[in-house]
Design an enzyme around this catalytic site. Structure first.
Site, short mmCIF file in Angstrom:
data_model
loop_
_atom_site.label_atom_id
_atom_site.label_comp_id
_atom_site.label_asym_id
_atom_site.label_seq_id
_atom_site.Cartn_x
_atom_site.Cartn_y
_atom_site.Cartn_z
N ASP A 90 49.53 38.82 26.41
CA ASP A 90 49.82 38.34 27.76
C ASP A 90 49.63 36.83 27.73
O ASP A 90 48.54 36.32 27.93
CB ASP A 90 48.87 38.98 28.77
CG ASP A 90 49.01 38.37 30.17
OD1 ASP A 90 49.91 37.52 30.37
OD2 ASP A 90 48.21 38.73 31.06
N TRP B 12 41.90 39.04 33.65
CA TRP B 12 43.28 39.49 33.41
C TRP B 12 43.35 40.52 32.30
O TRP B 12 44.12 41.49 32.39
CB TRP B 12 44.20 38.30 33.14
CG TRP B 12 44.39 37.49 34.38
CD1 TRP B 12 43.94 36.23 34.63
CD2 TRP B 12 45.06 37.90 35.59
NE1 TRP B 12 44.28 35.84 35.91
CE2 TRP B 12 44.96 36.83 36.51
CE3 TRP B 12 45.71 39.07 35.97
CZ2 TRP B 12 45.51 36.92 37.79
CZ3 TRP B 12 46.26 39.15 37.25
CH2 TRP B 12 46.15 38.08 38.14
N LYS C 191 53.64 29.42 35.61
CA LYS C 191 52.67 28.49 35.03
C LYS C 191 53.42 27.35 34.32
O LYS C 191 53.51 26.25 34.82
CB LYS C 191 51.76 29.21 34.04
CG LYS C 191 51.24 30.55 34.49
CD LYS C 191 50.21 30.47 35.58
CE LYS C 191 49.60 31.84 35.85
NZ LYS C 191 48.62 31.84 36.93
#
Length: 361
Positions: free
Chosen positions: A173, A103, A197
């Site tokens: 992030d 990511w 999430k």
């Protein structure tokens, strides 16, 4: 109604059952108004009340300082890879990025479209099994910001510390670990997190940004992606993801009812200690991540004999232990144990792993 399965999906992830039941009740008739929460105007008094409460509850949970704006936007965290650069990286400017996995690398690739990116540190030298300490970082003195990924969902690496960047804004992030434990928001210039999430369903991204960073978007930035435009319009420059926003608000209420982030942190600590503890004392399972850098939210593990992977996954499915297959890029297994995954679910997983090891070890 059949018993709900134990959902270890990395995202879209498990939602609290109490939240789903409330949403079920509101789906046809929201608070006696005779319409669904999905059918009301985003600018009407009803939804304005929903959105305002969601923001205040999030501010309460994270103790967000008053000089930060909270935005509820669309496009997920992946759009933020470009949106951060369009807003904070000036033409001809430079930004520092830390590479700890898939990511963070995606964020780096996007930022490189808009300016110079200095990869100030990389976990590649550790085969992405450990996070380079800040003493190894080569930060730029003239960076517009420093970007990092506190938790790598796929690789299972998580920072147990917040980087020090001095006067340079720190951007995070935090998609896969925001709200999993307490956090000092004042240490950051900007935090963004995809909702699917610990926040709510997919379709929403939360951005927490210091007001001083607004109004810096480059001229080529689309108006819809300008943080200041969204802040000035209460995240409603265009029609927002109303149902995702509403459901996230229910999750915030649920978190407060559990005792807030300190209470959730205690439970999350129990869950990860139980699972890692079993793996470390097993002769069948292995987690190679450096112990100080292990993720609380995403626990990858492998069987010593990969030929047993399918047997393990089939047995898990039969027992209602779902989505344990590792990411396609790394293989193996992965248990994502977000806030809505109960201690009971982790206990059930460990019980199955124990049973499987006795049978096949």
């Amino acid at each position: 109604m059949s018993k709900r399965a134990y959902n270890f999906c990395a995202g879209p992830a498990a939602l609290p059952e109490a939240v789903l039941k409330q949403a079920q009740a509101d789906l046809l008739d929201w608070q006696g108004r005779g319409l669904s929460v999905m059918e009301m105007s985003h600018r009407g008094d009803d939804f304005t009340a929903i959105s305002s409460k969601a923001e205040q509850d999030l501010r309460d949970l994270l103790v967000i300082p008053s000089d930060y704006k909270v935005l509820f936007l669309q496009g997920g965290a992946s759009l933020q890879f470009a949106q951060v650069a369009l807003n904070l990286l000036p033409e001809g400017g430079k930004a520092d990025y830390i590479d700890t996995g898939i990511w963070s690398r995606k964020a780096i690739e996007q930022a490189q479209n808009y300016g110079a990116v200095n990869v100030a540190a990389s976990a590649k030298k550790y085969d992405y099994l450990a996070i380079p300490g800040q003493n190894e970082w080569q930060l730029s003195k003239d960076a517009a910001y420093v970007h990092y990924t506190p938790n790598e969902t796929i690789g299972g690496l998580e920072y147990g510390w917040i980087p020090e960047t001095g006067d340079i804004p720190l951007v995070a992030d935090a998609s896969s670990n925001l709200l999993s434990r307490s956090l000092d928001v004042s240490r950051f210039g900007l935090i963004y997190a995809g909702a699917q999430k610990n926040i709510g369903p997919s379709g929403l991204v939360v951005v927490i940004v210091q007001e001083d960073l607004l109004g810096r978007a480059r001229s080529s930035c689309p108006k819809l992606l300008d943080y200041k435009v969204e802040a000035d319009n209460g995240s409603m420059y265009n029609t927002p993801a109303t149902f995702s926003w509403y459901l996230s608000g229910l999750v915030f209420q649920w978190l407060k009812e559990q005792g807030g982030l300190p209470a959730i942190e205690r439970i999350n600590r129990q869950k990860q200690e139980l699972l890692y503890g079993y793996i470390d004392n097993s002769e069948m399972y292995v987690n190679p991540i450096a112990k100080n850098d292990r993720s609380w939210m995403n626990v990858p593990f492998r069987l010593q004999d990969e030929r047993l992977d399918k047997v393990f996954l089939d047995g898990a499915e039969e027992r209602g232990l779902l989505y344990l297959q590792g990411h396609r890029s790394v293989g193996g297994m992965r248990a994502s144990i977000y806030n809505a995954v109960s201690l009971e679910a982790v206990q059930a997983l460990v019980a199955y792993m124990t049973e499987f090891e006795k049978e096949h070890g």
